[in-house]
Design a protein around this motif. Structure first.
Motif, PDB file in Angstrom:
ATOM      1  N   GLN A  21      71.903 -48.648  27.942  1.00 12.41           N
ATOM      2  CA  GLN A  21      71.263 -49.215  26.755  1.00 12.41           C
ATOM      3  C   GLN A  21      72.291 -49.411  25.642  1.00 12.41           C
ATOM      4  O   GLN A  21      72.237 -50.402  24.911  1.00 12.41           O
ATOM      5  CB  GLN A  21      70.128 -48.312  26.283  1.00 12.41           C
ATOM      6  CG  GLN A  21      69.289 -48.951  25.201  1.00 12.41           C
ATOM      7  CD  GLN A  21      68.115 -48.087  24.772  1.00 12.41           C
ATOM      8  OE1 GLN A  21      67.865 -47.019  25.323  1.00 12.41           O
ATOM      9  NE2 GLN A  21      67.394 -48.538  23.770  1.00 12.41           N
ATOM     10  N   THR A  25      73.029 -52.844  23.770  1.00 11.38           N
ATOM     11  CA  THR A  25      72.854 -52.907  22.317  1.00 11.38           C
ATOM     12  C   THR A  25      74.122 -53.424  21.647  1.00 11.38           C
ATOM     13  O   THR A  25      74.064 -54.287  20.775  1.00 11.38           O
ATOM     14  CB  THR A  25      72.477 -51.521  21.758  1.00 11.38           C
ATOM     15  OG1 THR A  25      71.238 -51.130  22.349  1.00 11.38           O
ATOM     16  CG2 THR A  25      72.333 -51.546  20.249  1.00 11.38           C
ATOM     17  N   GLN A  29      74.427 -56.843  19.595  1.00 11.05           N
ATOM     18  CA  GLN A  29      74.867 -56.747  18.198  1.00 11.05           C
ATOM     19  C   GLN A  29      76.061 -57.656  17.960  1.00 11.05           C
ATOM     20  O   GLN A  29      76.131 -58.360  16.963  1.00 11.05           O
ATOM     21  CB  GLN A  29      75.247 -55.288  17.915  1.00 11.05           C
ATOM     22  CG  GLN A  29      75.393 -54.922  16.480  1.00 11.05           C
ATOM     23  CD  GLN A  29      75.521 -53.416  16.364  1.00 11.05           C
ATOM     24  OE1 GLN A  29      74.615 -52.671  16.727  1.00 11.05           O
ATOM     25  NE2 GLN A  29      76.642 -52.967  15.877  1.00 11.05           N
ATOM     26  N   LEU A  75      69.671 -45.344  19.279  1.00  9.71           N
ATOM     27  CA  LEU A  75      69.033 -46.366  20.108  1.00  9.71           C
ATOM     28  C   LEU A  75      67.512 -46.326  19.974  1.00  9.71           C
ATOM     29  O   LEU A  75      66.849 -47.356  20.072  1.00  9.71           O
ATOM     30  CB  LEU A  75      69.437 -46.194  21.576  1.00  9.71           C
ATOM     31  CG  LEU A  75      70.893 -46.534  21.908  1.00  9.71           C
ATOM     32  CD1 LEU A  75      71.226 -46.092  23.328  1.00  9.71           C
ATOM     33  CD2 LEU A  75      71.175 -48.011  21.717  1.00  9.71           C
ATOM     34  N   PRO A  78      66.460 -48.175  15.937  1.00 10.42           N
ATOM     35  CA  PRO A  78      67.404 -49.214  15.518  1.00 10.42           C
ATOM     36  C   PRO A  78      67.219 -49.683  14.076  1.00 10.42           C
ATOM     37  O   PRO A  78      68.139 -50.236  13.491  1.00 10.42           O
ATOM     38  CB  PRO A  78      67.162 -50.353  16.510  1.00 10.42           C
ATOM     39  CG  PRO A  78      65.802 -50.108  17.054  1.00 10.42           C
ATOM     40  CD  PRO A  78      65.576 -48.628  17.005  1.00 10.42           C
TER      41      PRO A  78
END
Length: 135
Positions: A21, A25, A29, A75, A78
């Protein structure tokens, strides 16, 4: 170290859902920050893998054990936290509060003393300048 070698050496990370994850992420991003199309290759994830490969399996097992709860917390929320991937000063990963931008965790691979040898270490509040040596 290529992707296949990385996956053999760091299987404990590849199989960890929090690491998976995290890579997703960071890639999303970076895409958002750069406003690049979906075909973008996850450069941030690749950079993170390169840095991890420098500290070796045992070093990263120890580092990930310390970093994982901070990353997992970020996570899961967020809207409250921002995760920064590899950066200057030997940063491997950093978790910051979105509201203030203040770091709450940083994992580094960099000399602790000027001219010294590279050390895997981390920083946490209240004193983000203190180096907690992992190895």
């Amino acid at each position: 170290m290529n992707n296949e070698e990385f996956e053999k050496e760091f299987d404990f990370l590849i199989e960890d859902p929090v690491f998976q994850q995290l890579e997703q992420t960071l890639a999303k991003q970076e895409v958002k920050d750069a406003e690049i199309k979906p075909m973008w290759i996850p450069v941030v994830a690749a950079a993170l893998r390169v840095l991890i490969s420098k500290v070796g399996r045992s070093g990263m097992k120890k580092g990930w054990a310390i970093a994982r709860p901070h990353v997992q917390k970020a996570l899961k929320a967020p809207s409250k936290y921002k995760i920064d991937g590899p950066g200057g000063g030997g940063r491997i990963i950093q978790v910051r509060l979105k509201s203030t931008g203040k770091p709450i965790f940083r994992l580094d691979y960099y000399p602790v003393k000027s001219g010294g040898s590279y050390k895997l270490h981390y920083h946490v509040p209240p004193n983000m300048k203190k180096h907690h040596i992992i190895f």
